[in-house]
Design a protein around this motif. Structure first.
Motif, PDB file in Angstrom:
ATOM      1  N   PHE A   1       0.857  -1.174   0.000  1.00  0.00           N
ATOM      2  CA  PHE A   1       0.000   0.000   0.000  1.00  0.00           C
ATOM      3  C   PHE A   1       0.903   1.236   0.000  1.00  0.00           C
ATOM      4  N   PHE A   2       0.773   2.069  -1.013  1.00  0.00           N
ATOM      5  CA  PHE A   2       1.514   3.323  -1.054  1.00  0.00           C
ATOM      6  C   PHE A   2       0.583   4.416  -0.570  1.00  0.00           C
ATOM      7  N   ILE A   3       0.968   5.113   0.513  1.00  0.00           N
ATOM      8  CA  ILE A   3       0.119   6.129   1.122  1.00  0.00           C
ATOM      9  C   ILE A   3       0.695   7.506   0.804  1.00  0.00           C
ATOM     10  N   LYS A   4      -0.123   8.351   0.213  1.00  0.00           N
ATOM     11  CA  LYS A   4       0.304   9.698  -0.180  1.00  0.00           C
ATOM     12  C   LYS A   4      -0.583  10.706   0.534  1.00  0.00           C
ATOM     13  N   GLU A   5       0.022  11.541   1.356  1.00  0.00           N
ATOM     14  CA  GLU A   5      -0.728  12.553   2.092  1.00  0.00           C
ATOM     15  C   GLU A   5      -0.989  13.756   1.201  1.00  0.00           C
ATOM     16  N   HIS A   6      -2.178  14.337   1.338  1.00  0.00           N
ATOM     17  CA  HIS A   6      -2.475  15.587   0.653  1.00  0.00           C
ATOM     18  C   HIS A   6      -1.756  16.691   1.409  1.00  0.00           C
ATOM     19  N   VAL A   7      -1.041  17.508   0.700  1.00  0.00           N
ATOM     20  CA  VAL A   7      -0.324  18.596   1.346  1.00  0.00           C
ATOM     21  C   VAL A   7      -0.982  19.917   0.992  1.00  0.00           C
ATOM     22  N   GLY A   8      -0.856  20.864   1.910  1.00  0.00           N
ATOM     23  CA  GLY A   8      -1.406  22.187   1.692  1.00  0.00           C
ATOM     24  C   GLY A   8      -0.960  23.102   2.801  1.00  0.00           C
ATOM     25  N   MET A   9      -0.809  24.376   2.499  1.00  0.00           N
ATOM     26  CA  MET A   9      -0.279  25.296   3.489  1.00  0.00           C
ATOM     27  C   MET A   9      -1.241  25.508   4.656  1.00  0.00           C
TER      28      MET A   9
ATOM     29  N   THR B   1      -9.165   5.816  -0.505  1.00  0.00           N
ATOM     30  CA  THR B   1      -8.954   7.164   0.011  1.00  0.00           C
ATOM     31  C   THR B   1      -9.132   7.142   1.520  1.00  0.00           C
ATOM     32  N   CYS B   2      -8.513   8.077   2.169  1.00  0.00           N
ATOM     33  CA  CYS B   2      -8.650   8.247   3.612  1.00  0.00           C
ATOM     34  C   CYS B   2      -8.958   9.723   3.828  1.00  0.00           C
ATOM     35  N   ARG B   3     -10.141  10.016   4.367  1.00  0.00           N
ATOM     36  CA  ARG B   3     -10.571  11.407   4.483  1.00  0.00           C
ATOM     37  C   ARG B   3     -11.074  11.717   5.889  1.00  0.00           C
TER      38      ARG B   3
ATOM     39  N   LEU C   1       8.351  -0.538  -8.097  1.00  0.00           N
ATOM     40  CA  LEU C   1       7.822   0.203  -9.243  1.00  0.00           C
ATOM     41  C   LEU C   1       7.208   1.542  -8.860  1.00  0.00           C
ATOM     42  N   GLY C   2       6.756   1.662  -7.622  1.00  0.00           N
ATOM     43  CA  GLY C   2       6.131   2.906  -7.189  1.00  0.00           C
ATOM     44  C   GLY C   2       7.114   3.972  -6.771  1.00  0.00           C
ATOM     45  N   LYS C   3       8.406   3.734  -6.980  1.00  0.00           N
ATOM     46  CA  LYS C   3       9.428   4.663  -6.503  1.00  0.00           C
ATOM     47  C   LYS C   3       9.223   6.085  -7.007  1.00  0.00           C
ATOM     48  N   GLU C   4       8.769   6.244  -8.243  1.00  0.00           N
ATOM     49  CA  GLU C   4       8.615   7.587  -8.792  1.00  0.00           C
ATOM     50  C   GLU C   4       7.520   8.385  -8.089  1.00  0.00           C
ATOM     51  N   LEU C   5       6.663   7.724  -7.322  1.00  0.00           N
ATOM     52  CA  LEU C   5       5.621   8.441  -6.592  1.00  0.00           C
ATOM     53  C   LEU C   5       6.175   9.154  -5.359  1.00  0.00           C
ATOM     54  N   PHE C   6       7.379   8.766  -4.913  1.00  0.00           N
ATOM     55  CA  PHE C   6       7.946   9.339  -3.699  1.00  0.00           C
ATOM     56  C   PHE C   6       8.546  10.708  -4.001  1.00  0.00           C
ATOM     57  N   THR C   7       7.727  11.725  -3.956  1.00  0.00           N
ATOM     58  CA  THR C   7       8.190  13.058  -4.297  1.00  0.00           C
ATOM     59  C   THR C   7       8.323  13.962  -3.085  1.00  0.00           C
ATOM     60  N   THR C   8       7.682  13.636  -1.971  1.00  0.00           N
ATOM     61  CA  THR C   8       7.781  14.467  -0.773  1.00  0.00           C
ATOM     62  C   THR C   8       7.915  13.569   0.445  1.00  0.00           C
ATOM     63  N   ALA C   9       8.164  14.198   1.600  1.00  0.00           N
ATOM     64  CA  ALA C   9       8.321  13.457   2.846  1.00  0.00           C
ATOM     65  C   ALA C   9       6.992  12.964   3.388  1.00  0.00           C
TER      66      ALA C   9
ATOM     67  N   ASN D   1       4.953  10.851   1.917  1.00  0.00           N
ATOM     68  CA  ASN D   1       4.591   9.601   1.267  1.00  0.00           C
ATOM     69  C   ASN D   1       5.320   8.444   1.929  1.00  0.00           C
ATOM     70  N   TYR D   2       4.646   7.293   2.035  1.00  0.00           N
ATOM     71  CA  TYR D   2       5.294   6.134   2.632  1.00  0.00           C
ATOM     72  C   TYR D   2       4.653   4.852   2.142  1.00  0.00           C
ATOM     73  N   MET D   3       5.327   3.746   2.387  1.00  0.00           N
ATOM     74  CA  MET D   3       4.911   2.436   1.898  1.00  0.00           C
ATOM     75  C   MET D   3       4.600   1.518   3.084  1.00  0.00           C
ATOM     76  N   LEU D   4       3.466   0.839   2.992  1.00  0.00           N
ATOM     77  CA  LEU D   4       3.105  -0.217   3.937  1.00  0.00           C
ATOM     78  C   LEU D   4       3.254  -1.539   3.201  1.00  0.00           C
ATOM     79  N   GLU D   5       4.015  -2.438   3.799  1.00  0.00           N
ATOM     80  CA  GLU D   5       4.166  -3.783   3.243  1.00  0.00           C
ATOM     81  C   GLU D   5       3.717  -4.796   4.294  1.00  0.00           C
ATOM     82  N   ILE D   6       2.617  -5.489   4.014  1.00  0.00           N
ATOM     83  CA  ILE D   6       2.100  -6.520   4.915  1.00  0.00           C
ATOM     84  C   ILE D   6       2.677  -7.857   4.484  1.00  0.00           C
ATOM     85  N   ASP D   7       3.130  -8.642   5.452  1.00  0.00           N
ATOM     86  CA  ASP D   7       3.746  -9.933   5.149  1.00  0.00           C
ATOM     87  C   ASP D   7       2.778 -10.824   4.372  1.00  0.00           C
TER      88      ASP D   7
END
Length: 195
Positions: A10-18, A38-40, A153-161, A163-169
């Protein structure tokens, strides 16, 4: 349990905003780069919004919903006001309590217990304050790992701090309820420990 929870990555990307008070994330399949959940946090009260911009942010309550891309509810994660330690409740798609997380008192590096609805400990979340490196473990068995580093393969999605990856066994059965709690806990790492 919905099939989206049967995935192992699971690649989790946070929405950023000032001036962003709410916690909002998109969850992607890192192998296809497709957003599938989505997580809202939508209904913030006035005072909660106000406190999110102060040093009291970590104490504010939250109520987030994790949904499929088509809008089907998967999980709800809730916490009331937190003064010293957090207790977070997790509810399934039918609003039934399935478990909770309890923060450890004076833990070095951030730690909390992942409990089922009867408060039996399923595993612990252990991590480091200095980096995004967290593990879900019990009796030296690792159930999942959360990190900001990923070479897939999702490496290019890591553009900011944010974003993170969850890996379940892969050994955890696709329909095991601990998968729901691990995914919910990952959202809590950011809101409880890292803010």
């Amino acid at each position: 349990m919905t099939e989206v929870l049967a995935k192992n990555l699971f690649f989790i990307k946070e929405h950023v905003g000032m001036f962003k008070a709410s916690n909002n994330y998109d969850i992607y399949d890192p192998e296809t780069n497709e957003m599938f959940m989505t997580c809202r946090e939508e209904n913030l009260g006035f005072f909660t919004k106000l406190l999110r911009f102060t040093d009291y942010k970590r104490m504010t309550p939250f109520n987030i919903e994790i949904r499929t891309a088509s809008g089907e509810k998967v999980l709800t994660v809730k916490r009331g006001i937190s003064i010293f330690l957090s207790t977070v409740e997790v509810f399934d798609a039918n609003d039934q309590l399935i478990g909770m997380f309890k923060q450890k008192f004076f833990s070095i590096g951030g730690k909390f217990s992942v409990l089922d609805a009867q408060e039996n400990e399923l595993c612990k979340l252990k991590g480091k304050w200095t980096s995004w490196d967290f593990k879900f473990v019990k009796d030296d068995v690792q159930f999942a790992h959360v990190s900001k580093e990923w070479a897939g393969l999702g490496k290019e999605l890591f553009t900011t701090a944010d974003n993170y990856m969850l890996e379940i066994d892969a050994n955890i059965p696709a329909d095991h309820p601990i998968r729901q709690l691990i995914l919910a806990a990952v959202m809590c790492i950011d809101m409880v420990l890292k803010e």
